[in-house]
Design a protein around this motif. Structure first.
Motif, PDB file in Angstrom:
ATOM      1  N   GLN A 254      21.696   5.458   1.915  1.00  0.00           N
ATOM      2  CA  GLN A 254      20.461   5.693   1.173  1.00  0.00           C
ATOM      3  C   GLN A 254      19.656   6.837   1.792  1.00  0.00           C
ATOM      4  N   ILE A 255      19.472   6.797   3.095  1.00  0.00           N
ATOM      5  CA  ILE A 255      18.680   7.827   3.770  1.00  0.00           C
ATOM      6  C   ILE A 255      19.364   9.180   3.697  1.00  0.00           C
ATOM      7  N   ASP A 256      20.664   9.205   3.926  1.00  0.00           N
ATOM      8  CA  ASP A 256      21.388  10.472   4.056  1.00  0.00           C
ATOM      9  C   ASP A 256      21.664  11.152   2.726  1.00  0.00           C
ATOM     10  N   HIS A 257      21.415  10.480   1.600  1.00  0.00           N
ATOM     11  CA  HIS A 257      21.695  11.086   0.301  1.00  0.00           C
ATOM     12  C   HIS A 257      20.457  11.245  -0.583  1.00  0.00           C
ATOM     13  N   SER A 258      19.319  10.734  -0.144  1.00  0.00           N
ATOM     14  CA  SER A 258      18.089  10.868  -0.932  1.00  0.00           C
ATOM     15  C   SER A 258      17.464  12.245  -0.727  1.00  0.00           C
ATOM     16  N   ASP A 259      16.891  12.799  -1.795  1.00  0.00           N
ATOM     17  CA  ASP A 259      16.150  14.053  -1.677  1.00  0.00           C
ATOM     18  C   ASP A 259      14.896  13.845  -0.837  1.00  0.00           C
ATOM     19  N   ILE A 260      14.191  12.759  -1.133  1.00  0.00           N
ATOM     20  CA  ILE A 260      13.019  12.356  -0.359  1.00  0.00           C
ATOM     21  C   ILE A 260      13.255  10.916   0.090  1.00  0.00           C
ATOM     22  N   ILE A 261      12.730  10.543   1.217  1.00  0.00           N
ATOM     23  CA  ILE A 261      13.049   9.247   1.817  1.00  0.00           C
ATOM     24  C   ILE A 261      11.989   8.225   1.435  1.00  0.00           C
ATOM     25  N   SER A 262      12.438   7.057   0.983  1.00  0.00           N
ATOM     26  CA  SER A 262      11.503   5.997   0.607  1.00  0.00           C
ATOM     27  C   SER A 262      11.862   4.703   1.317  1.00  0.00           C
ATOM     28  N   PHE A 263      10.854   3.825   1.421  1.00  0.00           N
ATOM     29  CA  PHE A 263      11.059   2.572   2.143  1.00  0.00           C
ATOM     30  C   PHE A 263      10.049   1.539   1.698  1.00  0.00           C
ATOM     31  N   LEU A 280      10.025   9.816   9.342  1.00  0.00           N
ATOM     32  CA  LEU A 280       9.408  11.144   9.361  1.00  0.00           C
ATOM     33  C   LEU A 280      10.250  12.151  10.144  1.00  0.00           C
ATOM     34  N   GLU A 281      11.078  11.646  11.053  1.00  0.00           N
ATOM     35  CA  GLU A 281      11.891  12.531  11.903  1.00  0.00           C
ATOM     36  C   GLU A 281      12.958  13.292  11.116  1.00  0.00           C
ATOM     37  N   TYR A 282      13.288  12.831   9.909  1.00  0.00           N
ATOM     38  CA  TYR A 282      14.325  13.510   9.129  1.00  0.00           C
ATOM     39  C   TYR A 282      13.824  14.814   8.512  1.00  0.00           C
ATOM     40  N   GLY A 283      12.525  15.037   8.542  1.00  0.00           N
ATOM     41  CA  GLY A 283      11.973  16.290   8.035  1.00  0.00           C
ATOM     42  C   GLY A 283      11.794  16.346   6.537  1.00  0.00           C
ATOM     43  N   ARG A 284      12.058  15.254   5.852  1.00  0.00           N
ATOM     44  CA  ARG A 284      11.891  15.196   4.406  1.00  0.00           C
ATOM     45  C   ARG A 284      10.579  14.480   4.061  1.00  0.00           C
ATOM     46  N   PRO A 285      10.042  14.694   2.865  1.00  0.00           N
ATOM     47  CA  PRO A 285       8.892  13.901   2.442  1.00  0.00           C
ATOM     48  C   PRO A 285       9.240  12.415   2.478  1.00  0.00           C
ATOM     49  N   VAL A 286       8.260  11.597   2.822  1.00  0.00           N
ATOM     50  CA  VAL A 286       8.466  10.148   2.938  1.00  0.00           C
ATOM     51  C   VAL A 286       7.450   9.438   2.047  1.00  0.00           C
ATOM     52  N   LEU A 287       7.893   8.397   1.357  1.00  0.00           N
ATOM     53  CA  LEU A 287       6.986   7.602   0.556  1.00  0.00           C
ATOM     54  C   LEU A 287       7.309   6.124   0.725  1.00  0.00           C
ATOM     55  N   CYS A 288       6.277   5.323   0.750  1.00  0.00           N
ATOM     56  CA  CYS A 288       6.419   3.869   0.820  1.00  0.00           C
ATOM     57  C   CYS A 288       6.280   3.329  -0.597  1.00  0.00           C
ATOM     58  N   THR A 289       7.366   2.819  -1.138  1.00  0.00           N
ATOM     59  CA  THR A 289       7.355   2.399  -2.544  1.00  0.00           C
ATOM     60  C   THR A 289       6.999   0.928  -2.731  1.00  0.00           C
ATOM     61  N   GLU A 290       6.857   0.175  -1.639  1.00  0.00           N
ATOM     62  CA  GLU A 290       6.326  -1.179  -1.734  1.00  0.00           C
ATOM     63  C   GLU A 290       5.621  -1.545  -0.435  1.00  0.00           C
ATOM     64  N   PHE A 291       4.384  -2.006  -0.554  1.00  0.00           N
ATOM     65  CA  PHE A 291       3.644  -2.607   0.552  1.00  0.00           C
ATOM     66  C   PHE A 291       2.513  -3.422  -0.066  1.00  0.00           C
ATOM     67  N   LEU A 292       1.719  -4.058   0.738  1.00  0.00           N
ATOM     68  CA  LEU A 292       0.595  -4.928   0.405  1.00  0.00           C
ATOM     69  C   LEU A 292       1.066  -6.367   0.227  1.00  0.00           C
ATOM     70  N   ALA A 293       0.819  -7.153   1.237  1.00  0.00           N
ATOM     71  CA  ALA A 293       1.061  -8.597   1.206  1.00  0.00           C
ATOM     72  C   ALA A 293       0.003  -9.187   2.128  1.00  0.00           C
ATOM     73  N   ARG A 294      -1.152  -9.462   1.558  1.00  0.00           N
ATOM     74  CA  ARG A 294      -2.345  -9.708   2.372  1.00  0.00           C
ATOM     75  C   ARG A 294      -2.140 -10.823   3.397  1.00  0.00           C
ATOM     76  N   ASP A 313       3.273   9.116   0.695  1.00  0.00           N
ATOM     77  CA  ASP A 313       2.849   8.581  -0.594  1.00  0.00           C
ATOM     78  C   ASP A 313       2.993   7.062  -0.580  1.00  0.00           C
ATOM     79  N   SER A 314       2.096   6.353  -1.283  1.00  0.00           N
ATOM     80  CA  SER A 314       2.054   4.900  -1.144  1.00  0.00           C
ATOM     81  C   SER A 314       1.942   4.220  -2.503  1.00  0.00           C
ATOM     82  N   TYR A 315       2.740   3.178  -2.682  1.00  0.00           N
ATOM     83  CA  TYR A 315       2.761   2.401  -3.913  1.00  0.00           C
ATOM     84  C   TYR A 315       2.663   0.926  -3.551  1.00  0.00           C
ATOM     85  N   GLN A 316       1.484   0.355  -3.708  1.00  0.00           N
ATOM     86  CA  GLN A 316       1.315  -1.057  -3.393  1.00  0.00           C
ATOM     87  C   GLN A 316       2.028  -1.898  -4.442  1.00  0.00           C
ATOM     88  N   TRP A 317       2.366  -3.168  -4.105  1.00  0.00           N
ATOM     89  CA  TRP A 317       2.943  -4.019  -5.137  1.00  0.00           C
ATOM     90  C   TRP A 317       1.834  -4.567  -6.018  1.00  0.00           C
TER      91      TRP A 317
END
Length: 370
Positions: A254-263, A280-294, A313-317
């Motif tokens: 997943q990491i090695d083939h994505s244009d931008i890295i998400s988690f 962030l060490e891979y040098g590509r843009p990074v985005l968090c596509t799921e977070f928030l679990a109070r 970039d951040s995308y809460q659930w």
């Protein structure tokens, strides 16, 4: 050199310079794309009237009025992005109708200046999706009607997996140059065994991971055939990616083939940092596509400023509490709830647009400059 070979030189030289099939962006291409984008802050979005992807998109239950109103809530606090799930059965049912409704949805989102990330496949929750009327929510239960895409019967069958190609290439081809689409997320949480919901493994864990990895690989290959102008990603969500050596086969691919890295990360700030920094060490843009679990320690007040600082970039659930019922925690599958929890797990708004916690929506306004 023999005369016959000499005569072939012009043709051979042309072949040498034919462009290879476009595949993953280079780090430089990914960073150039990032320069054209604002910092994105948004949510995973399902309208409150839909229990799952099928109910959201099928013709009988597609609800543009609710979508318009609720994306308006998002825009009101400065959100400028949403992550939205599709389903392969929708393509099988009515491909032209799906594309038409996607276009209608994108027009609504664009009116609110909300860019869209579409998700094509998903390994989480019910492994036996069915078209048509969807079941009612199980009372007081987190995501009781969400469905996997594809279903188990397709995922485990190599021949059936290959029949999914027209869905991927058809959707991407239709919107590959559409500026309203900002990212393609090909596959949500590949290999997820669904232990928290179903109490038993639908497949042996390693067997499901094997099948999911094969579909991840196919998804990238099919997407590369289209090579949309938007970036392609598949996010890591479990395991250890702190170093390249510690990654399992799925995370590495997943990491090695994505244009931008998400988690995904549903943890407190300290854990969130430890899971973000290695990416962030891979040098590509990074985005968090799921977070928030109070109640699991993942709080907007802690984490959103950190993501803004790191340009992640951040995308809460969740956005509006509705039929998915994800204001209830994962543990609602194992422990009976008789009323809505005092502290919501996910979601930002009530159905009438009132914020669950005004401090959170004010934070979005502050960080997005609303």
């Amino acid at each position: 050199m023999k005369p016959r070979l000499t005569a072939l030189l012009p043709a051979l030289s042309c072949l040498l310079f034919l462009p290879a099939q476009a595949q993953q962006w280079s780090v430089e291409q990914a960073q150039e794309w990032a320069k054209t984008q604002p910092w994105r802050a948004g949510s995973n979005f399902t309208p409150s009237t839909a229990i799952n992807q099928l109910e959201m998109w099928q013709a009988d239950t597609f609800d543009p009025e609710t979508i318009d109103r609720e994306l308006g809530y998002a825009a009101s606090c400065g959100m400028n992005a949403a992550r939205v799930f599709l389903h392969d059965l929708l393509w099988e049912q009515d491909s032209e109708g799906l594309l038409k409704r996607m276009d209608q949805f994108l027009a609504i989102a664009d009116k609110h200046k909300v860019g869209i990330m579409f998700v094509l496949f998903d390994d989480v929750w019910d492994p036996s999706p069915k078209l048509g009327k969807q079941r009612d929510p199980r009372p007081h239960t987190h995501n009781s009607g969400w469905v996997q895409s594809p279903g188990k019967d397709v995922l485990v069958d190599a021949a059936k997996r290959k029949t999914l190609e027209p869905y991927v290439t058809g959707v991407l081809t239709r919107f590959k140059d559409d500026k309203r689409v900002i990212v393609w997320d090909l596959y949500n949480e590949p290999g997820n065994p669904n232990l928290s919901a179903y109490g038993k493994v639908e497949l042996p864990v390693e067997e499901k991971k094997k099948h999911s990895l094969e579909l991840v690989k196919l998804s990238f290959e099919w997407a590369w055939k289209v090579r949309p102008t938007q970036p392609i990603t598949v996010g890591v969500w479990t395991g250890d990616w702190s170093t390249k050596e510690k990654r399992d086969a799925l995370n590495a691919y997943q990491i090695d083939h994505s244009d931008i890295i998400s988690f995904h990360v549903y943890s407190d700030l300290e854990k969130t940092k430890s899971m973000t920094e290695p990416l962030l060490e891979y040098g590509r843009p990074v985005l968090c596509t799921e977070f928030l679990a109070r109640t699991a320690g993942s709080r907007l007040q802690d984490i959103l400023p950190y993501f803004k600082e790191k340009k992640v970039d951040s995308y809460q659930w969740g956005l509006v509490a509705g039929k998915t019922q994800t204001q209830y925690p994962w543990e609602s599958w194992k422990r009976d709830f008789t009323a809505e929890p005092e502290v919501w797990f996910h979601e930002l708004f009530h159905k009438d647009g009132k914020p669950y916690d005004k401090e959170e929506t004010d934070l979005y306004k502050k960080l997005t400059g609303k």
